[in-house]
Design a protein around this motif. Structure first.
Motif, PDB file in Angstrom:
ATOM      1  N   GLY B  80      52.575-117.379 -62.440  1.00 41.58           N
ATOM      2  CA  GLY B  80      51.495-117.097 -61.498  1.00 41.58           C
ATOM      3  C   GLY B  80      51.647-117.927 -60.229  1.00 41.58           C
ATOM      4  O   GLY B  80      52.499-118.809 -60.153  1.00 41.58           O
ATOM      5  N   LYS B  81      50.776-117.639 -59.267  1.00 40.74           N
ATOM      6  CA  LYS B  81      50.858-118.374 -58.001  1.00 40.74           C
ATOM      7  C   LYS B  81      50.539-119.835 -58.213  1.00 40.74           C
ATOM      8  O   LYS B  81      50.993-120.706 -57.482  1.00 40.74           O
ATOM      9  CB  LYS B  81      49.842-117.782 -57.016  1.00 40.74           C
ATOM     10  CG  LYS B  81      50.303-116.454 -56.447  1.00 40.74           C
ATOM     11  CD  LYS B  81      49.283-115.926 -55.467  1.00 40.74           C
ATOM     12  CE  LYS B  81      49.769-114.593 -54.918  1.00 40.74           C
ATOM     13  NZ  LYS B  81      48.680-113.853 -54.289  1.00 40.74           N
ATOM     14  N   THR B 115      50.249-115.834 -68.336  1.00 43.57           N
ATOM     15  CA  THR B 115      49.832-115.704 -66.949  1.00 43.57           C
ATOM     16  C   THR B 115      48.671-114.730 -66.877  1.00 43.57           C
ATOM     17  O   THR B 115      48.666-113.714 -67.592  1.00 43.57           O
ATOM     18  CB  THR B 115      51.014-115.186 -66.093  1.00 43.57           C
ATOM     19  OG1 THR B 115      52.087-116.134 -66.192  1.00 43.57           O
ATOM     20  CG2 THR B 115      50.626-115.032 -64.626  1.00 43.57           C
ATOM     21  N   THR B 116      47.688-115.014 -66.051  1.00 39.24           N
ATOM     22  CA  THR B 116      46.523-114.134 -65.945  1.00 39.24           C
ATOM     23  C   THR B 116      46.955-112.774 -65.393  1.00 39.24           C
ATOM     24  O   THR B 116      47.952-112.687 -64.669  1.00 39.24           O
ATOM     25  CB  THR B 116      45.447-114.742 -65.014  1.00 39.24           C
ATOM     26  OG1 THR B 116      46.060-115.066 -63.758  1.00 39.24           O
ATOM     27  CG2 THR B 116      44.858-116.007 -65.601  1.00 39.24           C
ATOM     28  N   THR B 117      46.198-111.749 -65.728  1.00 38.91           N
ATOM     29  CA  THR B 117      46.612-110.385 -65.369  1.00 38.91           C
ATOM     30  C   THR B 117      46.681-110.194 -63.848  1.00 38.91           C
ATOM     31  O   THR B 117      47.448-109.366 -63.361  1.00 38.91           O
ATOM     32  CB  THR B 117      45.661-109.329 -65.974  1.00 38.91           C
ATOM     33  OG1 THR B 117      44.323-109.779 -65.732  1.00 38.91           O
ATOM     34  CG2 THR B 117      45.886-109.168 -67.462  1.00 38.91           C
ATOM     35  N   ASP B 118      45.888-110.986 -63.101  1.00 39.24           N
ATOM     36  CA  ASP B 118      45.949-110.849 -61.643  1.00 39.24           C
ATOM     37  C   ASP B 118      47.109-111.646 -61.028  1.00 39.24           C
ATOM     38  O   ASP B 118      47.269-111.692 -59.806  1.00 39.24           O
ATOM     39  CB  ASP B 118      44.621-111.273 -60.998  1.00 39.24           C
ATOM     40  CG  ASP B 118      44.290-112.732 -61.268  1.00 39.24           C
ATOM     41  OD1 ASP B 118      45.083-113.422 -61.960  1.00 39.24           O
ATOM     42  OD2 ASP B 118      43.247-113.213 -60.795  1.00 39.24           O
ATOM     43  N   GLY B 119      47.897-112.286 -61.900  1.00 42.04           N
ATOM     44  CA  GLY B 119      49.057-113.030 -61.406  1.00 42.04           C
ATOM     45  C   GLY B 119      48.699-114.318 -60.688  1.00 42.04           C
ATOM     46  O   GLY B 119      49.534-114.936 -60.032  1.00 42.04           O
ATOM     47  N   MET B 120      47.475-114.771 -60.853  1.00 37.17           N
ATOM     48  CA  MET B 120      47.033-115.967 -60.122  1.00 37.17           C
ATOM     49  C   MET B 120      47.425-117.259 -60.844  1.00 37.17           C
ATOM     50  O   MET B 120      47.938-118.194 -60.242  1.00 37.17           O
ATOM     51  CB  MET B 120      45.507-115.887 -59.941  1.00 37.17           C
ATOM     52  CG  MET B 120      44.926-116.988 -59.096  1.00 37.17           C
ATOM     53  SD  MET B 120      45.531-116.919 -57.396  1.00 37.17           S
ATOM     54  CE  MET B 120      45.539-118.639 -56.991  1.00 37.17           C
ATOM     55  N   ARG B 161      41.902-121.192 -56.901  1.00 44.39           N
ATOM     56  CA  ARG B 161      41.750-119.756 -56.687  1.00 44.39           C
ATOM     57  C   ARG B 161      41.586-119.489 -55.179  1.00 44.39           C
ATOM     58  O   ARG B 161      42.160-118.559 -54.630  1.00 44.39           O
ATOM     59  CB  ARG B 161      40.516-119.246 -57.445  1.00 44.39           C
ATOM     60  CG  ARG B 161      40.596-117.774 -57.824  1.00 44.39           C
ATOM     61  CD  ARG B 161      39.273-117.280 -58.379  1.00 44.39           C
ATOM     62  NE  ARG B 161      38.920-117.848 -59.672  1.00 44.39           N
ATOM     63  CZ  ARG B 161      39.406-117.420 -60.840  1.00 44.39           C
ATOM     64  NH1 ARG B 161      40.272-116.441 -60.877  1.00 44.39           N
ATOM     65  NH2 ARG B 161      39.018-117.966 -61.967  1.00 44.39           N
TER      66      ARG B 161
END
Lengths: 447, 178
Positions: B80-81, B115-120, B161
């Motif tokens: 993730g980022k 990794t979170t689904t939003d890729g964060m 975030r």
């Protein structure tokens, strides 16, 4: 107040900057070494001081330096081991973050003594922000003529670089560190030859811990004989202790070697006693690798003598009733701590960090973790405790590097001193709480 | 592989790194270079990135793969980022690292390693980071966040975030505490 030689300016604002450090007597050891002494004389002072390696092994530094081979025409290297990864140890980070010039000064004086013209500080990758602090201090040292060509007009040249690692406990072992510095996997080398003969790029090399290099500064400034008067017996000088766990005042303390353990734990000058008014259960005195001791044995030796913070006193009684000073990673555990769970946590660490080169360590650490895991979760048998004992005995002393020993000793000590607690986990698994989380954490299916 | 190339700035940094070592020992720059590459190419080392590094150092690709796979700081799959690494060893564990990990798992709806689904966010648990006196702690990018409490963790997650922070070897760490 005990004597302070490394952190005596800890409360001076801006001591991390060149100007302030210099104003407080910084770089005097370089001037003294290069102008009043010779390289050989500096080595002599270190020998006289009785300084012992502060990374964990406690080997006499002067002796290590005197082993350095000096074949003509072959470069020699000094490498500072700033890979500090021993669980419970954070003193080198503290020292580098707050007193970067002390390490740089120590590197210059030591490199001069050893005749090294290129030196490296190998720092663990996670301490990236500390590497930035060191790089800034190195720039300042270059700008003020302490590094580079013809330092102080003596004709001596020195370049100093910071090398960043990338997450591997094993790289704190000196030959693994050298492999890593050469751009390879951190697999420890078979010894001999020792680095003093064939180290970095096959050249004679000395590898010293951050605190050891820093201690060179006061030793050269005050003289080896004066330094040797501080401390107790063969434990000369001061030591940085990283105190953590269930204590009121965790942090880095510089102690004069010989302070009673009881004073260190309970006095307001140091740890300030056990958190929340609880009782002391056990202490790991020198980083996760050294044997854990129950309260009664850490406070007093088996002969009833007060236990002191020194190499000799902590190891009094051997591993049967004693431990080691190690890196000075002092982890305190209160009455509510589960020794079995703690040991599982340590064993998981060693399993994760084994480089995989020697089968006793690669396989054994995994087995120990799995067996402890099943004991923790109520699936253990009494024979598992003996099996653990058997496995640790088959790792110790049977590997290329000391990681095997470091993985075996905590297991042996926990069983030696707390066997009944392991038995309780086997006989009465109902007493175990919070087990599911461990499975999830490790992506394991419950057995 | 053709489209993988360092920015001019990173290339200059890497060239400077290579000069730290004696002639013929340029492979020593491998680990520092991999850090720069990971920072520049989305926080992980794709095979083509490793091949590119091998070509810069004039070594075999396998010499890069074997190193990249040995060290825990190198990610060999996308992350993730913002990579949150919570220390799980020894003193951190004694002082509540498990609670921090569990809290983050629940808060981000992701298991350790995922990794979170939003890729964060990517959540990792790591071995001792040398912050035992300020336990429990976590590292995000170059920065250490210490003496964690669950409310503090919540605040930090919101901050990450908002900032879209990612592990960046080439940036100046923000909370150097001297």
């Amino acid at each position: 107040m005990g004597k302070k030689l490394l952190l005596q300016h800890d409360h001076v604002p801006g001591i991390h900057s060149y100007e302030v450090y210099r104003k407080h007597g910084g770089y005097a050891s370089v001037e003294k070494a290069m102008k009043q002494l010779s390289a050989e004389a500096v080595v002599e002072e270190i020998k006289k001081s009785g300084l012992r390696g502060r990374g964990g092994a406690g080997f006499p530094t002067g002796m290590k330096w005197s082993f350095l081979a000096k074949p003509p025409g072959v470069p020699r290297y000094l490498v500072c081991n700033a890979d500090e990864s021993e669980p419970g140890t954070f003193k080198d980070r503290y020292l580098m973050e707050r007193h970067p010039h002390l390490l740089i000064e120590g590197m210059i004086t030591s490199s001069f003594a050893l005749g090294a013209n290129t030196s490296y500080i190998y720092i663990r990758g996670e301490y990236f922000y500390v590497s930035r602090i060191l790089e800034k201090a190195i720039e300042e040292a270059y700008a003020n003529g302490w590094l580079g060509k013809n330092i102080l007009g003596t004709g001596y040249d020195l370049d100093l670089y910071v090398q960043v690692g990338a997450g591997a406990y094993i790289c704190g072992e000196e030959t693994a560190l050298l492999e890593s510095l050469e751009g390879k996997r951190g697999n420890p080398r078979i010894k001999p030859p020792f680095p003093a003969i064939a180290g970095l790029y096959g050249c004679p090399t000395v590898v010293n811990n951050v605190e050891t290099i820093a201690a060179v500064v006061p030793i050269v400034t005050m003289g080896g004989d004066e330094y040797a008067k501080i401390g107790i017996g063969k434990s000369t000088g001061t030591k940085l202790i990283s105190a953590s766990g269930h204590i009121n005042k965790p942090g880095v303390y510089e102690i004069e070697l010989g302070v009673p353990v009881e004073e260190f734990i309970y006095s307001e000058e140091y740890c300030g006693g056990i958190k929340n008014g609880k009782q002391l259960k056990a202490v790991v005195a020198g980083g996760s690798s050294v044997p854990i001791l129950p309260a009664h044995l850490i406070l007093k030796t088996v002969n009833g003598e007060p236990r002191l913070m020194s190499y000799e006193s902590l190891s009094d009684g051997g591993f049967a009733t004693g431990t080691m000073l190690g890196s000075g990673g002092f982890i305190v555990m209160d009455e509510d701590t589960s020794i079995v769970k703690n040991l599982w946590n340590f064993t998981r660490f060693y399993h994760h960090e084994s480089c995989g080169q020697c089968s006793p360590c690669r396989e054994g650490t995994g087995w120990m973790e799995k067996i402890l895991h099943r004991i923790l979760h109520g699936h253990g048998k009494i024979s598992d405790i003996d099996l653990l004992w058997d496995i640790q005995g088959k790792i110790e002393g049977k590997t290329i590097c000391p990681l095997g020993d470091a993985a075996a000793w905590p297991v042996a000590a926990a069983i030696r001193h707390f066997r009944s607690e392991f038995e309780e986990y086997v006989k009465n698994p109902g007493s175990i709480q919070d087990v599911k989380h461990y499975y999830r954490l490790n992506n394991l299916t419950e057995a | 592989m053709n489209n993988i190339r360092f920015s001019d700035e990173s290339l200059a940094l890497v060239q400077k790194m290579i000069q730290r070592y004696p002639e013929g020992r340029q492979k020593s720059a491998l680990i520092p270079m991999l850090h720069v590459a990971q920072a520049e190419f989305d926080g992980w080392l794709a095979p083509e990135v490793m091949d590119y590094i091998a070509s810069l150092l004039n070594i075999q690709p396998v010499e890069v793969y074997e190193v990249a796979s040995f060290y825990s700081m190198f990610n060999l799959k996308p992350v993730g980022k913002c990579v949150i690494e919570v220390c799980r060893t020894s003193s951190c564990w004694l002082l509540g690292a498990e609670d921090v990990i569990r809290h983050l798992e629940n808060k981000l709806s992701v298991k350790v390693g995922g990794t979170t689904t939003d890729g964060m966010f990517t959540l990792k648990s790591v071995e001792c980071l040398g912050s035992c006196g300020t336990a429990p702690m976590m590292q995000v990018g170059a920065d250490y966040y210490e003496n964690l409490t669950l409310p503090k963790v919540d605040q930090l997650v919101e901050k990450f975030r908002h900032d879209g922070k990612r592990k960046c070897y080439t940036d100046q760490p923000e909370n150097v505490t001297i």
